[in-house]
Design an enzyme around this catalytic site. Structure first.
Site, mmCIF file in Angstrom:
data_model
loop_
_atom_site.group_PDB
_atom_site.id
_atom_site.type_symbol
_atom_site.label_atom_id
_atom_site.label_comp_id
_atom_site.label_asym_id
_atom_site.label_seq_id
_atom_site.Cartn_x
_atom_site.Cartn_y
_atom_site.Cartn_z
ATOM 1 N N THR A 1 0.838 -1.189 0.000
ATOM 2 C CA THR A 1 0.000 0.000 0.000
ATOM 3 C C THR A 1 0.878 1.247 0.000
ATOM 4 O OG1 THR A 1 -1.749 -1.159 1.223
ATOM 5 C CG2 THR A 1 -1.769 1.242 1.329
ATOM 6 N N SER A 2 0.561 2.198 -0.871
ATOM 7 C CA SER A 2 1.239 3.504 -0.923
ATOM 8 C C SER A 2 2.751 3.319 -1.146
ATOM 9 C CB SER A 2 0.916 4.287 0.349
ATOM 10 O OG SER A 2 1.347 5.603 0.235
#
Ligand SMILES: *[C@@H]1O[C@H](CO)[C@@H](O)[C@H](O)[C@H]1NC(C)=O
Ligand SMILES: *[C@@H]1O[C@H](CO)[C@@H](O)[C@H](O)[C@H]1NC(C)=O
Length: 302
Positions: free
Chosen positions: A145-146
């Site tokens: 994520t990210s």
């Protein structure tokens, strides 16, 4: 004769060591740190989650956290470990060594096959899992994520020989954060703002340069992004599509683009071919929530 005996003794000792460092030495159903997995330039901390019942030649998920996150945080806020109890795969959670706990996705070293920095540590942990834990080499997967999504793209481009597929939740194209000469783990404001707009060929060239001479397949990719992402601009969704469609030799327009009963309304699933899916979430910001079950289906685990 002596030499033969010595060789046999060496093999025996190596086997003993391998057994000792095998999955049996790791306690079940708890997040456990492990070390001695190979070169680890920045001292990335590694954790493993082994379910109570490990499948024969299990799959491996490498689950990579976001900035300001940790291995423990990603572990406790996701269902990857819980689902490992159902499906019998093993999970590695790396933890960033940098003060902001982002990942180095900007240096030449991290963007180059066996070039060093954080990506090498994660690649070495995956290699260790294959060598010592009986993980199936063809079932090694990365997701994040990210900043962890950006690292997933870095691993897909620089270590395509290790990873069979990747899931990028709210990330950017491989090489978009590249800032050669700057400190490791630098922030590319231009990439984040969606200002790095390139042709598919230019993006694919970055991937090719990461591992010169590599002739094998690249990981299958599933890319997720929210239209209201204020941290990594929506443009990065379309730049990733340009990159991977070019790498895979797919047309720029999807074969299908549909809503899915299993996803919230406003989500569209664009398929470009068997190796690329791009899911856009209308009105969703940074980051798109995790859809663990869908990732496992994409990996061929569930
Ligand atoms: C899929 O369709 C949605 C609208 O339903 C659109 O916003 C999105 O850009 C499309 N995805 C791709 C990759 O073209
Ligand atoms: C997207 O569509 C493809 C093709 O129908 C399907 O195989 C895949 O499971 C879908 N992905 C998601 C996340 O629903």
């Amino acid at each position: 004769m002596f030499r033969k005996l010595a060789a046999i003794a060496t093999l025996f000792l190596a086997a003993l060591r391998a057994v000792h460092r095998g999955l049996d030495s790791i306690p079940a159903s708890t997040l456990t740190p492990f070390t001695d997995f190979g070169e680890n330039p920045n001292d990335v901390q590694m954790y493993v989650y082994k379910p109570a019942h490990v499948a024969a030649n299990p799959a491996l998920l490498v689950a990579i956290h976001y900035c300001s996150g940790t291995a423990q945080g990603y572990f406790s806020r996701s269902k990857f470990a819980q689902l490992a109890e159902t499906y019998g795969y093993v999970v590695i959670y790396p933890s960033s060594p940098h003060p902001d706990t982002c990942w180095d996705v900007s240096s030449d070293a991290t963007l180059t096959h066996d070039g060093g920095s954080d990506s090498l540590s994660i690649a070495n942990a995956a290699r260790h899992a294959v060598a010592c834990w009986d993980v199936a080499p063809a079932r090694v997967f990365a997701l994040g994520t990210s900043s962890g999504a950006m690292m997933t793209a870095v691993l897909a481009g620089a270590y395509p020989d290790i990873f069979a597929a990747g899931v990028v939740d709210s990330g950017v194209a491989f090489g978009c954060f590249a800032l050669p000469g700057a400190a490791e783990d630098s922030w590319s404001a231009r990439c984040a703002a969606g200002e790095l707009v390139r042709t598919g060929a230019a993006w694919a060239a970055e991937v090719a340069a990461a591992y010169a001479g590599y002739g094998g397949a690249y990981p299958r990719m599933q890319v997720w992004h929210g239209t209201a992402d204020a941290t990594l601009h929506l443009q990065n969704f379309y730049e990733q599509i340009k990159q991977w469609t070019t790498v895979f030799g797919y047309a720029a327009t999807p074969v299908s683009n549909v809503s899915e009963a299993a996803l919230p309304s406003g989500y569209s699933n664009a398929t470009f071919g068997p190796r690329l899916q791009a899911i856009l979430a209308q009105g969703v910001g940074h980051t798109v929530p995790l859809f663990e079950q869908q990732y496992l289906e994409f990996f061929g685990i569930a």
